[in-house]
Design a protein around this motif. Structure first.
Motif, mmCIF file in Angstrom:
data_model
loop_
_atom_site.group_PDB
_atom_site.id
_atom_site.type_symbol
_atom_site.label_atom_id
_atom_site.label_comp_id
_atom_site.label_asym_id
_atom_site.label_seq_id
_atom_site.Cartn_x
_atom_site.Cartn_y
_atom_site.Cartn_z
ATOM 1 N N LYS A 1 -74.498 23.456 83.963
ATOM 2 C CA LYS A 1 -75.321 24.547 83.426
ATOM 3 C C LYS A 1 -74.510 25.418 82.469
ATOM 4 O O LYS A 1 -74.996 25.837 81.413
ATOM 5 C CB LYS A 1 -75.866 25.389 84.582
ATOM 6 C CG LYS A 1 -76.853 26.471 84.170
ATOM 7 C CD LYS A 1 -77.354 27.239 85.384
ATOM 8 C CE LYS A 1 -78.088 26.336 86.338
ATOM 9 N NZ LYS A 1 -78.677 27.092 87.481
ATOM 10 N N LYS A 2 -73.270 25.680 82.825
ATOM 11 C CA LYS A 2 -72.408 26.495 81.970
ATOM 12 C C LYS A 2 -72.153 25.799 80.642
ATOM 13 O O LYS A 2 -72.120 26.441 79.583
ATOM 14 C CB LYS A 2 -71.094 26.776 82.695
ATOM 15 C CG LYS A 2 -70.149 27.694 81.936
ATOM 16 C CD LYS A 2 -68.899 27.978 82.751
ATOM 17 C CE LYS A 2 -67.948 28.896 81.993
ATOM 18 N NZ LYS A 2 -66.712 29.179 82.787
ATOM 19 N N ARG A 3 -71.984 24.490 80.673
ATOM 20 C CA ARG A 3 -71.724 23.746 79.439
ATOM 21 C C ARG A 3 -72.963 23.657 78.556
ATOM 22 O O ARG A 3 -72.867 23.696 77.328
ATOM 23 C CB ARG A 3 -71.210 22.344 79.766
ATOM 24 C CG ARG A 3 -69.782 22.340 80.279
ATOM 25 C CD ARG A 3 -69.238 20.938 80.439
ATOM 26 N NE ARG A 3 -67.812 20.981 80.748
ATOM 27 C CZ ARG A 3 -66.847 21.063 79.851
ATOM 28 N NH1 ARG A 3 -67.160 21.094 78.561
ATOM 29 N NH2 ARG A 3 -65.584 21.106 80.212
ATOM 30 N N LEU A 4 -74.131 23.521 79.161
ATOM 31 C CA LEU A 4 -75.356 23.412 78.379
ATOM 32 C C LEU A 4 -75.743 24.736 77.736
ATOM 33 O O LEU A 4 -76.316 24.761 76.646
ATOM 34 C CB LEU A 4 -76.503 22.920 79.263
ATOM 35 C CG LEU A 4 -76.441 21.464 79.729
ATOM 36 C CD1 LEU A 4 -77.555 21.189 80.717
ATOM 37 C CD2 LEU A 4 -76.520 20.507 78.551
ATOM 38 N N ALA B 1 -68.720 17.025 84.447
ATOM 39 C CA ALA B 1 -69.699 17.981 83.925
ATOM 40 C C ALA B 1 -69.849 17.817 82.415
ATOM 41 O O ALA B 1 -70.963 17.858 81.874
ATOM 42 C CB ALA B 1 -69.275 19.405 84.273
ATOM 43 N N ARG B 2 -68.733 17.613 81.729
ATOM 44 C CA ARG B 2 -68.779 17.374 80.285
ATOM 45 C C ARG B 2 -69.508 16.069 79.989
ATOM 46 O O ARG B 2 -70.298 15.981 79.041
ATOM 47 C CB ARG B 2 -67.363 17.344 79.716
ATOM 48 C CG ARG B 2 -67.315 17.143 78.206
ATOM 49 C CD ARG B 2 -65.916 17.348 77.651
ATOM 50 N NE ARG B 2 -64.928 16.483 78.273
ATOM 51 C CZ ARG B 2 -63.999 16.887 79.122
ATOM 52 N NH1 ARG B 2 -63.917 18.164 79.478
ATOM 53 N NH2 ARG B 2 -63.127 16.035 79.645
ATOM 54 N N TRP B 3 -69.253 15.045 80.812
ATOM 55 C CA TRP B 3 -69.947 13.763 80.651
ATOM 56 C C TRP B 3 -71.458 13.944 80.786
ATOM 57 O O TRP B 3 -72.229 13.426 79.962
ATOM 58 C CB TRP B 3 -69.444 12.778 81.708
ATOM 59 C CG TRP B 3 -70.327 11.592 81.912
ATOM 60 C CD1 TRP B 3 -70.345 10.448 81.173
ATOM 61 C CD2 TRP B 3 -71.350 11.443 82.911
ATOM 62 N NE1 TRP B 3 -71.311 9.588 81.652
ATOM 63 C CE2 TRP B 3 -71.940 10.173 82.709
ATOM 64 C CE3 TRP B 3 -71.811 12.249 83.945
ATOM 65 C CZ2 TRP B 3 -72.977 9.702 83.520
ATOM 66 C CZ3 TRP B 3 -72.842 11.789 84.751
ATOM 67 C CH2 TRP B 3 -73.411 10.528 84.537
ATOM 68 N N ALA B 4 -71.901 14.680 81.805
ATOM 69 C CA ALA B 4 -73.335 14.877 82.024
ATOM 70 C C ALA B 4 -73.969 15.648 80.873
ATOM 71 O O ALA B 4 -75.062 15.298 80.400
ATOM 72 C CB ALA B 4 -73.563 15.610 83.349
ATOM 73 N N ALA B 5 -73.300 16.704 80.405
ATOM 74 C CA ALA B 5 -73.835 17.484 79.288
ATOM 75 C C ALA B 5 -73.902 16.637 78.017
ATOM 76 O O ALA B 5 -74.884 16.709 77.263
ATOM 77 C CB ALA B 5 -72.974 18.723 79.065
ATOM 78 N N ALA C 1 -84.356 15.231 79.329
ATOM 79 C CA ALA C 1 -83.283 14.244 79.445
ATOM 80 C C ALA C 1 -82.928 14.115 80.919
ATOM 81 O O ALA C 1 -82.493 15.077 81.548
ATOM 82 C CB ALA C 1 -82.066 14.687 78.644
ATOM 83 N N VAL C 2 -83.134 12.936 81.469
ATOM 84 C CA VAL C 2 -82.837 12.680 82.876
ATOM 85 C C VAL C 2 -81.460 12.026 82.958
ATOM 86 O O VAL C 2 -81.244 10.946 82.399
ATOM 87 C CB VAL C 2 -83.900 11.771 83.518
ATOM 88 C CG1 VAL C 2 -83.610 11.590 85.010
ATOM 89 C CG2 VAL C 2 -85.296 12.351 83.311
ATOM 90 N N VAL C 3 -80.535 12.684 83.643
ATOM 91 C CA VAL C 3 -79.165 12.178 83.757
ATOM 92 C C VAL C 3 -78.918 11.774 85.208
ATOM 93 O O VAL C 3 -78.799 12.630 86.084
ATOM 94 C CB VAL C 3 -78.136 13.239 83.322
ATOM 95 C CG1 VAL C 3 -76.716 12.679 83.442
ATOM 96 C CG2 VAL C 3 -78.409 13.696 81.891
ATOM 97 N N PRO C 4 -78.852 10.464 85.499
ATOM 98 C CA PRO C 4 -78.573 10.019 86.864
ATOM 99 C C PRO C 4 -77.073 10.106 87.159
ATOM 100 O O PRO C 4 -76.274 9.391 86.557
ATOM 101 C CB PRO C 4 -79.063 8.565 86.867
ATOM 102 C CG PRO C 4 -78.932 8.124 85.445
ATOM 103 C CD PRO C 4 -79.097 9.347 84.585
#
Length: 317
Positions: free
Chosen positions: A52-55, A282-286, A89-92
């Motif tokens: 959330k912080k990265r987004l 977290a960076r990967w997910a964002a 965007a759905v991130v599994p």
């Protein structure tokens, strides 16, 4: 102020918001992110906060963890739609590129025609018609973690924390194997790629891995043979000194206790947690979410749901 100067000032003023909007890819249409994870708990919540912080505060984020259940997933999508997200965007946040959970998620989202038979069998739901979610938003699904460099970075961080003396010379990565040879082979390829990254990118001199496979009706000794293989690998590594054992799990669960019982070796130092939370992940997910902003809607099936071809519906369903 002369009329021409006033007109020029008004034109420049009105152009500023438009220019800012054009510079932001997220402002072209409302956009939201849905994280889907295999398990909840405190580590998962910390990870969600990292993403959330990265987004940033302007991108709505929902997080779902636990057994894939359409009703709860629907509530997450409804909240994103209430946030005026016209695209999601759905991130599994799954370890493996090929799994019954991913196949079932694709079905629930309307990206696959039929549900996952292994998933329904595991949960005793083969006689049910599992409904799909419904949303006006376009849906795009990212690829799971797999052998991404972020996974190797997370494993390296855990190994370093476990050694307490900087980067360890020897690391043993232990993960859960699959029943079928095909699925287990896919996991083994992912693990081999991660081990190569640990050596090449993170300075681990000796990196080995093992997948503990369960017993099946066709192979009742598979679990025992797999456990013996793990003991042999650990014994060989420990001849060169202390070994850090890192569980290949998103979050720690009960399986690690069984793994501990298999490996009773004073030269092994266990890491007592999973990969989450982790800034690299977290960076990967964002990044995965941002990479989907230009993707078209991936929903192909908009029916209420499908039964397995040879499954009978319950009379009162």
């Amino acid at each position: 102020m002369p009329p021409r100067a006033l007109a020029l000032l008004l034109a420049l003023t009105s152009a500023v918001p438009a220019a800012r909007a054009a510079q932001s890819p997220w402002s072209e249409k409302a956009y939201g992110v849905l994280l889907v994870g295999p398990d909840g708990g405190g580590d998962w919540k910390l990870f969600v906060d990292q993403v959330k912080k990265r987004l940033g505060k302007d991108i709505p984020l929902e997080a779902f963890a636990g057994p894939l259940e359409p009703k709860s997933l629907q509530k997450s999508l409804d909240r994103l739609q209430s946030s005026r997200a016209r695209k999601v965007a759905v991130v599994p946040v799954f370890l493996h590129e090929d799994s019954m959970e991913l196949a079932q998620l694709r079905y629930i989202l309307g990206m696959e025609k039929l549900p996952s038979r292994p998933f329904l069998e595991a949960w005793g739901m083969t006689r049910r018609v599992v409904p799909r979610v419904k949303t006006k938003a376009a849906l795009a699904l990212a690829a799971p973690l797999g052998s991404d460099p972020a996974a190797a970075a997370a494993l390296a961080r855990l190994a370093k924390d476990g050694s307490r003396r900087g980067t360890p010379e020897a690391v043993l990565v232990v993960g859960a194997g699959a029943e079928s040879d095909d699925e287990n082979g896919t996991r083994q390829k992912e693990l081999d790629a991660l081990l190569a990254r640990l050596s090449k990118d993170h300075g681990v001199a000796r990196a080995r891995g093992w997948l503990l496979r369960p017993a099946t009706k066709e192979k009742p000794r598979q679990a025992a043979d797999s456990a013996k293989g793990l003991k042999d690998v650990a014994q060989g590594l420990s001849r060169g000194g202390r070994v850090v054992v890192v569980p290949w799990l998103m979050t720690r669960d009960g399986s690690t206790r069984a793994w501990h019982r298999i490996l009773e070796n004073p030269f092994l130092r266990w890491v007592e947690k999973g990969l989450l939370p982790d800034e690299a992940l977290a960076r990967w997910a964002a990044d995965r979410a941002e990479g989907l902003r230009a993707e078209a809607d991936q929903v192909r099936f908009k029916d209420a749901g499908q039964a397995l071809p040879d499954a009978e519906r319950r009379k009162n369903f």
